[in-house]
Design a protein around this motif. Structure first.
Motif, PDB file in Angstrom:
ATOM      1  N   LYS A  11      40.366  50.493  27.670  1.00 40.12           N
ATOM      2  CA  LYS A  11      41.670  50.461  28.012  1.00 40.12           C
ATOM      3  C   LYS A  11      42.737  49.604  27.952  1.00 40.12           C
ATOM      4  N   ILE A  12      42.062  48.045  28.085  1.00 43.34           N
ATOM      5  CA  ILE A  12      43.173  47.148  27.754  1.00 43.34           C
ATOM      6  C   ILE A  12      43.269  46.893  26.427  1.00 43.34           C
ATOM      7  N   LEU A  13      42.251  46.962  25.747  1.00 46.18           N
ATOM      8  CA  LEU A  13      42.367  46.858  24.058  1.00 46.18           C
ATOM      9  C   LEU A  13      43.410  47.914  23.290  1.00 46.18           C
ATOM     10  N   ARG A  14      43.528  48.828  23.952  1.00 44.06           N
ATOM     11  CA  ARG A  14      44.383  49.966  23.828  1.00 44.06           C
ATOM     12  C   ARG A  14      45.783  49.861  24.323  1.00 44.06           C
ATOM     13  N   GLY A  15      46.035  48.826  25.102  1.00 39.22           N
ATOM     14  CA  GLY A  15      47.212  48.457  25.742  1.00 39.22           C
ATOM     15  C   GLY A  15      47.514  49.464  26.644  1.00 39.22           C
ATOM     16  N   GLU A  16      46.423  50.048  27.370  1.00 41.06           N
ATOM     17  CA  GLU A  16      46.875  51.369  28.227  1.00 41.06           C
ATOM     18  C   GLU A  16      47.102  50.841  29.707  1.00 41.06           C
ATOM     19  N   ILE A  17      46.536  49.497  29.970  1.00 42.65           N
ATOM     20  CA  ILE A  17      46.718  49.086  31.344  1.00 42.65           C
ATOM     21  C   ILE A  17      47.154  47.353  31.276  1.00 42.65           C
ATOM     22  N   PRO A  18      47.899  47.081  32.283  1.00 39.19           N
ATOM     23  CA  PRO A  18      48.350  45.848  31.827  1.00 39.19           C
ATOM     24  C   PRO A  18      47.101  44.663  32.138  1.00 39.19           C
ATOM     25  N   HIS A  32      43.144  36.729  31.169  1.00 33.93           N
ATOM     26  CA  HIS A  32      42.504  36.226  32.542  1.00 33.93           C
ATOM     27  C   HIS A  32      41.830  37.273  33.532  1.00 33.93           C
ATOM     28  N   ASP A  33      40.620  36.738  34.059  1.00 29.51           N
ATOM     29  CA  ASP A  33      39.923  37.670  34.882  1.00 29.51           C
ATOM     30  C   ASP A  33      40.821  38.129  36.024  1.00 29.51           C
ATOM     31  N   VAL A  34      40.998  39.393  36.471  1.00 28.77           N
ATOM     32  CA  VAL A  34      41.760  39.875  37.625  1.00 28.77           C
ATOM     33  C   VAL A  34      41.208  39.348  38.967  1.00 28.77           C
ATOM     34  N   ASN A  35      40.029  38.645  38.731  1.00 27.84           N
ATOM     35  CA  ASN A  35      39.518  38.304  40.226  1.00 27.84           C
ATOM     36  C   ASN A  35      38.758  37.222  40.033  1.00 27.84           C
ATOM     37  N   PRO A  36      39.389  36.258  39.809  1.00 25.71           N
ATOM     38  CA  PRO A  36      38.851  34.838  39.352  1.00 25.71           C
ATOM     39  C   PRO A  36      37.852  34.147  40.335  1.00 25.71           C
ATOM     40  N   GLN A  37      36.657  33.797  39.802  1.00 23.66           N
ATOM     41  CA  GLN A  37      35.731  33.256  40.485  1.00 23.66           C
ATOM     42  C   GLN A  37      35.670  31.738  40.599  1.00 23.66           C
ATOM     43  N   LYS A  38      36.501  31.147  39.676  1.00 20.80           N
ATOM     44  CA  LYS A  38      36.925  29.813  39.620  1.00 20.80           C
ATOM     45  C   LYS A  38      38.324  29.566  39.589  1.00 20.80           C
ATOM     46  N   LYS A  39      38.782  27.951  39.243  1.00 21.63           N
ATOM     47  CA  LYS A  39      40.155  28.020  39.187  1.00 21.63           C
ATOM     48  C   LYS A  39      40.805  28.506  37.872  1.00 21.63           C
ATOM     49  N   VAL A  40      39.908  28.538  36.805  1.00 29.14           N
ATOM     50  CA  VAL A  40      40.119  28.936  35.497  1.00 29.14           C
ATOM     51  C   VAL A  40      38.915  30.120  35.247  1.00 29.14           C
ATOM     52  N   HIS A  41      39.306  31.249  34.922  1.00 40.83           N
ATOM     53  CA  HIS A  41      38.372  32.368  34.706  1.00 40.83           C
ATOM     54  C   HIS A  41      38.830  33.305  33.670  1.00 40.83           C
ATOM     55  N   GLY A 100      21.320  41.949  35.035  1.00 43.20           N
ATOM     56  CA  GLY A 100      22.392  40.724  34.779  1.00 43.20           C
ATOM     57  C   GLY A 100      23.767  40.756  35.435  1.00 43.20           C
ATOM     58  N   GLY A 101      23.716  41.937  35.830  1.00 41.42           N
ATOM     59  CA  GLY A 101      25.100  42.177  37.174  1.00 41.42           C
ATOM     60  C   GLY A 101      26.296  42.486  36.256  1.00 41.42           C
ATOM     61  N   GLN A 102      26.097  43.093  35.227  1.00 38.32           N
ATOM     62  CA  GLN A 102      27.215  43.635  34.026  1.00 38.32           C
ATOM     63  C   GLN A 102      27.837  44.826  34.747  1.00 38.32           C
ATOM     64  N   GLU A 103      29.294  44.626  34.972  1.00 40.66           N
ATOM     65  CA  GLU A 103      29.914  45.826  35.719  1.00 40.66           C
ATOM     66  C   GLU A 103      30.766  46.719  34.625  1.00 40.66           C
ATOM     67  N   VAL A 104      31.392  46.074  33.709  1.00 36.63           N
ATOM     68  CA  VAL A 104      32.191  46.649  32.795  1.00 36.63           C
ATOM     69  C   VAL A 104      31.298  46.592  31.442  1.00 36.63           C
ATOM     70  N   LEU A 105      31.290  48.004  30.877  1.00 39.14           N
ATOM     71  CA  LEU A 105      30.261  48.007  29.732  1.00 39.14           C
ATOM     72  C   LEU A 105      31.057  48.032  28.491  1.00 39.14           C
ATOM     73  N   HIS A 106      31.735  46.821  28.348  1.00 44.59           N
ATOM     74  CA  HIS A 106      32.021  46.491  26.969  1.00 44.59           C
ATOM     75  C   HIS A 106      31.759  44.929  26.957  1.00 44.59           C
ATOM     76  N   LEU A 107      31.133  44.342  25.999  1.00 49.31           N
ATOM     77  CA  LEU A 107      30.819  43.129  25.820  1.00 49.31           C
ATOM     78  C   LEU A 107      31.799  42.298  26.358  1.00 49.31           C
ATOM     79  N   HIS A 108      31.635  41.221  26.958  1.00 52.46           N
ATOM     80  CA  HIS A 108      32.536  40.290  27.626  1.00 52.46           C
ATOM     81  C   HIS A 108      31.776  39.057  27.802  1.00 52.46           C
ATOM     82  N   PHE A 109      32.561  37.707  27.342  1.00 47.22           N
ATOM     83  CA  PHE A 109      31.972  36.524  27.676  1.00 47.22           C
ATOM     84  C   PHE A 109      32.802  35.814  28.907  1.00 47.22           C
ATOM     85  N   HIS A 110      32.363  35.313  29.953  1.00 42.21           N
ATOM     86  CA  HIS A 110      33.028  34.669  31.032  1.00 42.21           C
ATOM     87  C   HIS A 110      33.340  33.343  30.366  1.00 42.21           C
TER      88      HIS A 110
END
Ligand code: AMP
Length: 122
Positions: A11-18, A32-41, A100-110
């Motif tokens: 949905k982000i890739l299609r520009g459907e959500i901010p 940017h991650d919506v729920n940052p786990q470090k100062k920069v995420h 591995g704890g993957q929540e979003v099922l589109h490949l992403h590197f943190h």
């Protein structure tokens, strides 16, 4: 596993959500991650429809694979955590599947940084 076109990053890739964009090119989108786990995420995702790293490695073109790896480094430079820029460094990781704890099922590197990231696995 079949790719779900309604996952949040699709949905982000299609520009459907901010989202807070960091960088985009032909191969990747970073934000940017919506729920940052470090100062920069930050998150770096391929533009193609890949569920996880194994799906990507087996189906993506060499160009896409190179584009994603280069994209991760470019994003690290852009957000000021690259070892080459300030000598600070960062951690990049990818979660795959249930264990591995993957929540979003589109490949992403943190990308984590901006401070000491801490123990590798907790
Ligand atoms: P993972 O556990 O590796 O699948 O990580 C998914 C990440 O996506 C988590 O760190 C979430 O905070 C992040 N996330 C979920 N929804 C959004 C969103 N709409 N925008 C940015 N990051 C998100």
């Amino acid at each position: 596993m079949t790719y779900d076109k309604n996952n949040i990053f699709a949905k982000i890739l299609r520009g459907e959500i901010p989202y807070k964009k960091i960088y985009e090119n032909k191969f990747v989108l970073a934000f940017h991650d919506v729920n940052p786990q470090k100062k920069v995420h930050a998150l770096v995702i391929p533009k193609g429809e890949y569920v996880n790293l194994d799906d990507f490695s087996s189906k993506a073109s060499d160009e896409e694979i190179a584009g994603l790896i280069k994209g991760i480094s470019n994003v690290a430079k852009k957000i000021g955590v690259s070892e080459q820029v300030k000598g600070a460094g960062y951690r990049s990781l990818v979660n795959v599947g249930e264990n591995g704890g993957q929540e979003v099922l589109h490949l992403h590197f943190h990308i984590f940084g901006g401070e000491k990231v801490g123990k590798m696995v907790s």
